[in-house]
Design a protein around this motif. Sequence first.
Motif, mmCIF file in Angstrom:
data_model
loop_
_atom_site.group_PDB
_atom_site.id
_atom_site.type_symbol
_atom_site.label_atom_id
_atom_site.label_comp_id
_atom_site.label_asym_id
_atom_site.label_seq_id
_atom_site.Cartn_x
_atom_site.Cartn_y
_atom_site.Cartn_z
ATOM 1 N N SER A 82 0.823 -1.209 0.000
ATOM 2 C CA SER A 82 0.000 0.000 0.000
ATOM 3 C C SER A 82 0.856 1.257 0.000
ATOM 4 C CB SER A 82 -0.946 -0.004 1.201
ATOM 5 O OG SER A 82 -0.234 -0.187 2.409
ATOM 6 N N LEU A 88 -7.393 -0.368 2.837
ATOM 7 C CA LEU A 88 -8.781 -0.767 3.038
ATOM 8 C C LEU A 88 -9.683 0.443 2.861
ATOM 9 C CD1 LEU A 88 -8.284 -2.949 6.234
ATOM 10 C CD2 LEU A 88 -8.262 -3.692 3.871
ATOM 11 N N THR A 92 -12.659 -1.702 -1.521
ATOM 12 C CA THR A 92 -12.359 -3.069 -1.092
ATOM 13 C C THR A 92 -13.605 -3.926 -1.279
ATOM 14 O OG1 THR A 92 -10.823 -2.218 0.559
ATOM 15 C CG2 THR A 92 -11.570 -4.474 0.835
ATOM 16 N N LEU A 94 -15.924 -5.721 -0.121
ATOM 17 C CA LEU A 94 -16.630 -6.193 1.066
ATOM 18 C C LEU A 94 -17.936 -5.431 1.222
ATOM 19 C CD1 LEU A 94 -13.672 -6.382 3.609
ATOM 20 C CD2 LEU A 94 -14.812 -8.303 2.544
ATOM 21 N N THR A 97 -17.267 -3.613 7.047
ATOM 22 C CA THR A 97 -16.200 -4.015 7.967
ATOM 23 C C THR A 97 -16.609 -3.678 9.405
ATOM 24 O OG1 THR A 97 -15.088 -1.885 7.632
ATOM 25 C CG2 THR A 97 -14.378 -3.734 6.263
ATOM 26 N N LEU A 115 -10.605 -8.302 5.014
ATOM 27 C CA LEU A 115 -10.048 -8.232 3.663
ATOM 28 C C LEU A 115 -9.691 -9.622 3.158
ATOM 29 C CD1 LEU A 115 -8.780 -6.620 1.246
ATOM 30 C CD2 LEU A 115 -6.639 -6.652 2.519
ATOM 31 N N TYR A 117 -7.749 -11.705 0.159
ATOM 32 C CA TYR A 117 -6.717 -11.399 -0.837
ATOM 33 C C TYR A 117 -6.241 -12.700 -1.465
ATOM 34 C CZ TYR A 117 -2.683 -9.170 -3.009
ATOM 35 O OH TYR A 117 -1.781 -8.703 -3.927
ATOM 36 N N TYR A 131 1.015 -6.072 8.274
ATOM 37 C CA TYR A 131 -0.231 -5.312 8.180
ATOM 38 C C TYR A 131 -0.371 -4.361 9.359
ATOM 39 C CZ TYR A 131 -2.540 -8.232 11.769
ATOM 40 O OH TYR A 131 -2.884 -8.857 12.941
ATOM 41 N N TYR A 158 -4.984 -13.380 10.360
ATOM 42 C CA TYR A 158 -5.364 -13.840 9.025
ATOM 43 C C TYR A 158 -5.218 -15.351 8.939
ATOM 44 C CZ TYR A 158 -0.349 -14.000 7.829
ATOM 45 O OH TYR A 158 0.993 -14.285 7.805
ATOM 46 N N ARG A 209 -7.103 -14.354 4.160
ATOM 47 C CA ARG A 209 -8.259 -13.613 4.692
ATOM 48 C C ARG A 209 -7.875 -12.952 6.012
ATOM 49 N NH1 ARG A 209 -10.673 -18.266 2.508
ATOM 50 N NH2 ARG A 209 -12.276 -17.818 0.925
#
Length: 239
Positions: A82, A88, A92, A94, A97, A115, A117, A131, A158, A209
Amino acid sequence: MIKKYLFFTSLLCLNAFAQTGVGIGTTNPQQQLHLAGATGTLRVEGLNSTNNPYNGGAGKTYPLYVNSNGDLTLQLATFQNSDGTDALTSSTPLITTNLTMIAGAGSSTQSIVILPYTITVNRAAVLEIKYNISFNVYSTAVLTKIKDIYARRISTFYTVDGGSRRYGQASKCYYNNNQDIVLANAAEGTMYNSSTTYIPLTAGTHTIRFYGELNTGDVRKNTHVVFAPDNDSVFMRLY
């Protein structure tokens, strides 16, 4: 005719030598290019600080990479970076969130996918993931402050390919004990969870995820967590 003959002979000798390798400091090269000697090294002026913007200057060293063409480069290419922008956002893929828990019967632990990916690799590799995910904690979905005696644990982690194992776990605890104070100024504001991990991947397509999780102790308590309200970052690199 003599000059042509000599030139043709030279080409034959060069080709024969090139097939066995080129040696510098040795007459017995073991590779196509062999630098012999305890102090032998290689200098590429296209990679120095004068000619290459990815070289930061004297007194420092930098990793050397190979791109898909086999070219040597100092430029770092990543699957995801990023790089100061928000990882986010509303784009994104979704629906939401936000995670809301209502007091009453049921599990006092709830989670939500922040998120998903997808990453594809053509060889076995190690994936580095860094992250930084922001979140705010409230009592209700209308962003009411929490003013009770119960702590909330907010975790992020994740998974890989839907597995049960959690990677990169990080947590913060939010707590206010001021319900008996009429004008209590409960703490509020954005908090962050961060983590760095390395995981092995086999060749193929994998789904990473990122999750957000809320826990309110032994019983469910009114809580509303907004994940990714601020500037969030995700970095992924293969080794």
